[in-house]
Motif scaffolding. Structure first.
Motif, PDB file in Angstrom:
ATOM      1  N   GLU A  63       0.806  -1.211   0.000  1.00 56.01           N
ATOM      2  CA  GLU A  63       0.000   0.000   0.000  1.00 56.01           C
ATOM      3  C   GLU A  63       0.848   1.274   0.000  1.00 56.01           C
ATOM      4  O   GLU A  63       0.459   2.285  -0.604  1.00 56.01           O
ATOM      5  N   TRP A  64       2.007   1.260   0.674  1.00 55.52           N
ATOM      6  CA  TRP A  64       2.759   2.497   0.907  1.00 55.52           C
ATOM      7  C   TRP A  64       3.945   2.693  -0.015  1.00 55.52           C
ATOM      8  O   TRP A  64       4.471   3.795  -0.119  1.00 55.52           O
ATOM      9  N   LYS A  71       3.720   5.595  -2.452  1.00 53.76           N
ATOM     10  CA  LYS A  71       3.260   6.897  -1.950  1.00 53.76           C
ATOM     11  C   LYS A  71       4.292   7.996  -2.122  1.00 53.76           C
ATOM     12  O   LYS A  71       3.937   9.160  -2.312  1.00 53.76           O
ATOM     13  N   GLU A  83       5.876   7.487  -9.820  1.00 54.41           N
ATOM     14  CA  GLU A  83       4.703   7.376  -8.971  1.00 54.41           C
ATOM     15  C   GLU A  83       5.028   7.891  -7.580  1.00 54.41           C
ATOM     16  O   GLU A  83       6.135   7.724  -7.074  1.00 54.41           O
ATOM     17  N   GLY A  84       4.054   8.534  -6.969  1.00 56.44           N
ATOM     18  CA  GLY A  84       4.242   9.071  -5.632  1.00 56.44           C
ATOM     19  C   GLY A  84       4.782  10.485  -5.648  1.00 56.44           C
ATOM     20  O   GLY A  84       5.320  10.968  -6.641  1.00 56.44           O
ATOM     21  N   GLU A  94       6.528  16.749  -0.323  1.00 59.78           N
ATOM     22  CA  GLU A  94       5.943  16.416   0.968  1.00 59.78           C
ATOM     23  C   GLU A  94       6.260  17.491   1.993  1.00 59.78           C
ATOM     24  O   GLU A  94       5.403  17.922   2.759  1.00 59.78           O
TER      25      GLU A  94
END
Length: 357
Positions: free
Chosen positions: A101-102, A105, A337-338, A344
């Motif tokens: 899942e991560w 990210k 991706e991410g 961030e």
């Protein structure tokens, strides 16, 4: 109708579904660090299982829930006896889910590398431990009656024998081969060619290990000739896999390998029959199907619910596989991706709390 026997068979079916479907998920995870040559190939591998891996895990939850409801004493004895191995499996599965899942990210090589290792750990460890656990159910465990309840008295080390450790190698080899065949089935281009070649080599090694374990189990732990039928199905299927992978027929190879896993699970459960947990100390201490079963009304309600909802679940999962049946090319992987780590930090700095002072 003998409802305890029916649910014994249904639980075997649920475990078959889990090991056959989650098995190739584990195999793909084990290939992530060793087979994929770069980031694009790793993303290709993850894309092959991306739409289906979480649905495959539902089979484990259903098998555990069905065992708890249909055979509460089997569930209690097994989970107390296998406490440490099952805890390790649970931790590995949690880590694996987090990695899947991560990983995408944040667009950072260090971030992805750490989650790749986590996914590798979460795939290799359960692949071994599931085999050790099921081999113990075939071999029998040091179970005694203590104050009227079945308890494992041998401790954790009693679960580790040459026979059970070989069982761990069997599931490890079968899952790795299953995943490699699945990659060959779901990819195109050079990565497909490499996966097909590796699948052929792995099918020979894993088939030999599985055959040795089955012959060992049949010779020492089987009490009926009926176990020869599923053993023959497994053996012939795995031999067929070797021939199919040699000819590049990965569709046939995957179907035959799935049939081999089905035969192996059927062999395990027929070897256990008429018990759910044989005792290696004294057959009188074995936990039988009838002795571990829930009450008749409970099993009746469960049977009605299963009759209604199981076809719905099977239909939905089959539809999912059909929708995502196309092969994946490395050229399909475009862009990053991410979020980038600097993005961030900018978002964090400009968040709602940034202007407070």
């Amino acid at each position: 109708m003998d409802l305890p026997l029916l649910w014994f068979v249904l639980i075997a079916v649920l475990w078959t579904g889990y090991l056959a479907l989650e098995g190739f998920d584990f195999g793909v995870g084990m290939l992530l660090r060793t087979f994929a040559r770069d980031e694009k190939e790793r993303r290709v591998l993850l894309r092959t299982i991306g739409p289906v891996w979480d649905g495959n895990e539902v089979w484990l939850l259903t098998a555990g829930g069905a065992t708890f409801a249909a055979f509460p004493e089997w569930y209690a004895t097994m989970f107390s006896g296998f406490y440490l191995p099952l805890l390790l499996i649970l931790v590995a599965l949690i880590v694996r889910v987090c990695a899947l899942e991560w990983r995408a990210k944040i667009n950072d090589p260090v971030w992805r590398d750490r989650w790749d290792w986590a996914l590798t750990f979460g795939s290799w460890l359960p692949s071994v431990l599931w085999g050790v656990a099921f081999a113990n159910l075939v071999q029998g465990m040091e179970i005694e009656l203590v104050d009227g309840t079945h308890q494992l008295t041998g401790g954790f080390l009693s679960l580790l024998t040459p026979f059970t450790l070989l069982g761990g190698l069997v599931t490890l080899g079968l899952f790795l081969t299953h995943g490699t065949i699945f990659v060959a089935l779901k990819t195109a281009g050079p990565i497909h060619v490499r996966a097909a070649r590796l699948a052929h080599r792995l099918s020979i090694g894993s088939g030999i290990v599985a055959l040795v374990w089955v012959l060992w189990a049949q010779a020492l732990h089987s009490t009926t000739v009926l176990t020869l039928l599923p053993a023959a199905v497994a053996a012939l299927s795995l031999i067929g896999v070797i021939a199919a992978t040699r000819r590049g027929r990965e569709g046939w190879a995957f179907a035959l390998h799935t049939a081999g896993i089905v035969g192996a699970v059927a062999f395990i459960f027929t070897t256990m029959f008429p018990n759910v947990m044989p005792s290696s100390i004294d057959p009188a201490f074995s936990l039988s199907i009838a002795g571990a079963a829930a009450t008749g009304p409970t099993l009746t309600v469960m049977s009605i619910v299963a009759l209604v909802f199981v076809p719905v679940v099977l239909g939905y999962q089959g539809w999912t596989y059909w929708v995502f049946r196309k092969r994946v090319w490395v050229s399909d992987i475009v862009g990053d991706e991410g979020l980038h780590p600097t993005e961030e930090r900018v978002e964090a700095a400009s968040g709602p709390s940034a202007g407070r002072g």
